[in-house]
Scaffold this active site. Structure first.
Site, short mmCIF file in Angstrom:
data_model
loop_
_atom_site.label_atom_id
_atom_site.label_comp_id
_atom_site.label_asym_id
_atom_site.label_seq_id
_atom_site.Cartn_x
_atom_site.Cartn_y
_atom_site.Cartn_z
N GLU A 82 9.88 11.43 -9.20
CA GLU A 82 10.40 10.83 -7.97
C GLU A 82 11.35 9.69 -8.30
O GLU A 82 11.19 9.03 -9.33
CB GLU A 82 9.24 10.35 -7.09
CG GLU A 82 8.27 9.37 -7.76
CD GLU A 82 8.69 7.92 -7.70
OE1 GLU A 82 9.56 7.61 -6.87
OE2 GLU A 82 8.16 7.12 -8.49
N PHE A 102 22.99 -2.61 -9.43
CA PHE A 102 22.03 -3.19 -10.38
C PHE A 102 22.66 -4.20 -11.33
O PHE A 102 22.34 -4.25 -12.51
CB PHE A 102 21.30 -2.06 -11.15
CG PHE A 102 20.16 -1.54 -10.33
CD1 PHE A 102 20.39 -0.70 -9.26
CD2 PHE A 102 18.86 -1.93 -10.59
CE1 PHE A 102 19.36 -0.27 -8.45
CE2 PHE A 102 17.82 -1.49 -9.78
CZ PHE A 102 18.07 -0.66 -8.72
N GLY A 126 19.14 -12.61 -11.22
CA GLY A 126 18.10 -13.25 -10.40
C GLY A 126 16.85 -13.51 -11.19
O GLY A 126 16.90 -13.82 -12.39
N CYS A 154 7.16 -0.04 -10.48
CA CYS A 154 7.73 0.97 -11.38
C CYS A 154 8.39 0.40 -12.62
O CYS A 154 7.97 0.71 -13.74
CB CYS A 154 8.75 1.81 -10.63
SG CYS A 154 7.99 2.90 -9.44
N LYS A 180 10.72 -7.49 -3.55
CA LYS A 180 12.10 -7.32 -3.07
C LYS A 180 12.03 -7.22 -1.55
O LYS A 180 10.92 -7.09 -0.99
CB LYS A 180 12.73 -6.07 -3.69
CG LYS A 180 12.09 -4.78 -3.25
CD LYS A 180 12.89 -3.59 -3.73
CE LYS A 180 12.42 -2.34 -3.03
NZ LYS A 180 13.18 -1.17 -3.35
C1 UDX Z 1 12.47 1.74 -8.52
C2 UDX Z 1 13.53 2.81 -8.77
O1 UDX Z 1 14.77 2.41 -8.18
C3 UDX Z 1 13.08 4.15 -8.26
O2 UDX Z 1 14.03 5.14 -8.60
C4 UDX Z 1 11.75 4.49 -8.91
O3 UDX Z 1 11.28 5.72 -8.50
C5 UDX Z 1 10.73 3.39 -8.61
O4 UDX Z 1 11.24 2.15 -9.07
P1 UDX Z 1 11.68 0.13 -6.57
O5 UDX Z 1 10.63 -0.36 -7.52
O6 UDX Z 1 11.29 0.41 -5.16
O7 UDX Z 1 12.33 1.49 -7.13
O8 UDX Z 1 12.82 -0.98 -6.56
P2 UDX Z 1 14.39 -1.14 -6.74
O9 UDX Z 1 15.04 -1.30 -5.42
O10 UDX Z 1 14.95 -0.11 -7.64
O11 UDX Z 1 14.39 -2.58 -7.46
C6 UDX Z 1 13.64 -2.82 -8.62
C7 UDX Z 1 13.62 -4.28 -8.97
O12 UDX Z 1 14.83 -4.67 -9.57
C8 UDX Z 1 13.38 -5.26 -7.84
O13 UDX Z 1 12.47 -6.23 -8.30
C9 UDX Z 1 14.74 -5.89 -7.61
O14 UDX Z 1 14.64 -7.21 -7.11
C10 UDX Z 1 15.30 -5.89 -9.01
N1 UDX Z 1 16.77 -5.86 -9.05
C11 UDX Z 1 17.44 -4.76 -8.59
C12 UDX Z 1 17.46 -6.93 -9.61
O15 UDX Z 1 16.87 -7.92 -10.04
N2 UDX Z 1 18.83 -6.86 -9.69
C13 UDX Z 1 19.53 -5.79 -9.24
O16 UDX Z 1 20.76 -5.81 -9.36
C14 UDX Z 1 18.82 -4.70 -8.66
#
Ligand code: UDX
Length: 450
Positions: free
Chosen positions: A152, A250, A254, A261, A321
């Site tokens: 997924e 991405f 921060g 995950c 997030k």
């Molecule tokens: C993630 C994956 O995107 C998804 O494909 C997988 O199946 C599960 O893990 P999720 O954990 O819901 O999904 O969060 P996501 O929106 O991808 O963000 C992950 C983390 O990265 C968050 O803590 C977010 O704050 C951080 N992040 C994201 C950053 O610090 N900087 C960024 O530019 C993007």
């Protein structure tokens, strides 16, 4: 229309089952927790996910979606069973597969007709073969089955949209017919379908998450260098992002990645690499940088405030997030714990994660809103970039703080404006010297030859 059973009504299982029902299939979601099943039958969601409750209700009403604790009920007439149970980090970061094993054994005991068993949970490379082995050894008598890996890629907060409009569907199996059948289930999504072998499919998931985590740690490292050299990482990321080979996703510096995950998957991939004798030095650096992002805030607070004993620190945003109440591996948890260990008083506010927060940070004092949070604070740390925080009356926030110190861990505010408002503002990777030129100007493409 197909009959589908989904084992595990956590995040992934519930979204997967509900979306397949919405596509017109008959779905039974099975979970061993009677409490969860009772909740779902009563129309209550065990997780917060925008749009999910309405979609569950619609499909239950249409008779396409039901919930049960019984595998017999779930597998009755099913052609497909998705395993979507949890795979938490065990000792040394190794994924703990006990729930996958339980699901595989119970499926093997219960199935009465040929079945395609689909692994949706993120599992170490090789687990598909292991599941096949468990099922064939546990079956009381031989019934045909095939195992397919279908990782997924759902993000919390946009899981339904991610399911219904995926960038790609990945299917791995040694059995071409089974992979073909699972591909048919996904045709309505009109997405590219990558069909490969089991191990490669399992690896695609880890490699994707580790790559995204690497981008985040990369930009966080660049942020640290920007701070020293007087550059602004937000503009650096914007400037980099126009390069099609790089892209803008991405690259938000921060407090680092959190959630259920990325931390778990990078650690599990490192573990797999180590066990098999390779040296995953990049993955290690990714994790080190991520951990340091949280520690640095506390260090900087010490530099600003001196001893943290009895200082009142407000954590603005608690979830890992926005648009979720999930606090697993949330920066707010680690920062809160570090501050507590130095004797600081922690206050917190989050639009949806308040109930959950009390579990993760038992000492936290929860505020009614951001203004209540700011009251007499010595510093505020922005831990989550909820949209509503971007539009606060910052004058009011500033006026009610004891000291106007703000650590913007998500770079949601403009350093120049914050400084004009009288804050002692710290972003991540944003120079202390304000250049007075903080917009990225985008001009139309120049005609060639000029
Ligand atoms: C993630 C994956 O995107 C998804 O494909 C997988 O199946 C599960 O893990 P999720 O954990 O819901 O999904 O969060 P996501 O929106 O991808 O963000 C992950 C983390 O990265 C968050 O803590 C977010 O704050 C951080 N992040 C994201 C950053 O610090 N900087 C960024 O530019 C993007």
């Amino acid at each position: 229309m197909k009959n589908i059973c989904v084992v595990g009504t956590g995040y992934v299982g519930l979204v997967t089952g509900t979306c397949f029902a919405d596509l017109g299939n008959n779905v039974v979601c099975v979970d061993i927790s009677q409490e969860k099943i009772d909740m779902l039958r009563a129309g209550k969601m065990p997780i917060y996910e925008p749009g999910l409750e309405e979609m569950v209700e619609r499909n239950v009403r249409a008779g396409r979606l039901s919930f049960s604790t019984s595998y017999e009920e779930g597998l009755d007439g099913a052609e497909f069973v998705f395993i979507a149970v949890g795979t938490p980090s065990g000792v040394d970061g190794e994924a703990d597969l006990r729930y996958v094993r339980m699901a595989a054994e119970t499926i093997a005991h219960t199935m009465t007709a040929p079945l395609v068993i689909i692994n949706k949970s993120t599992v170490p490379v090789g687990t598909g073969d292991w599941v096949a082995d468990i099922v064939s050894r546990t079956q009381p008598q031989h019934i045909d089955f095939a195992v397919v890996s279908n990782p997924e890629f759902l993000r919390e907060g946009s899981a339904i949209a991610d399911f219904l409009s995926p960038d790609r569907v990945v299917l791995g199996s040694l059995n071409k017919d089974a992979a073909e059948k699972v591909a048919q289930l996904h045709l309505a999504l009109r997405a590219p379908i990558v069909v490969t072998d089991l191990r490669t499919a399992e690896m695609i998931k880890y490699a994707s998450n580790a790559f995204l985590a690497t981008r985040i740690s990369f930009i966080n490292e660049i942020a640290a260098i920007c701070e020293e050299l007087g550059a602004d990482v937000k503009e650096v990321a914007a400037g980099m992002g126009y390069d099609k080979r790089i892209g803008r996703y991405f690259l938000d510096a921060g407090l680092g990645y959190g959630g259920s995950c990325f931390p778990k998957d990078v650690l599990a991939l490192e573990h797999m690499a180590l066990v098999h004798g390779t040296h995953p030095s990049l993955l290690r650096a990714v994790m080190d940088i991520n951990r340091d992002q949280r520690r640095k805030v506390v260090h900087r607070l010490r530099q600003e405030l001196g001893r943290l004993q009895d200082k009142r620190i407000g954590l603005l945003g608690l979830a890992f997030k926005p648009n979720t109440d999930d606090m697993r591996d949330a920066p707010a948890v680690e920062i809160g714990n570090l501050l507590r260990s130095e004797g600081a008083q922690i206050r917190g506010y989050d639009p949806v994660a308040m109930q959950v927060a009390a579990r993760y940070l038992p000492d936290i004092i929860l505020a009614e809103d951001p203004y209540d949070l700011a009251q007499d604070c010595d510093a505020i740390v922005v831990c989550t970039e909820w949209n509503e925080f971007r539009h606060l009356d910052l004058r009011r926030v500033q006026a009610s703080m004891r000291l106007p110190v703000i650590f913007d861990g998500r770079n949601i505010y403009d350093p120049a404006i914050m400084s004009d408002l009288g804050f002692r503002y710290h972003g991540v990777g944003r120079s202390h010297h304000i250049n007075g030129f903080n917009d990225v100007l985008v001009t139309p493409a120049m005609p060639s030859g000029l």
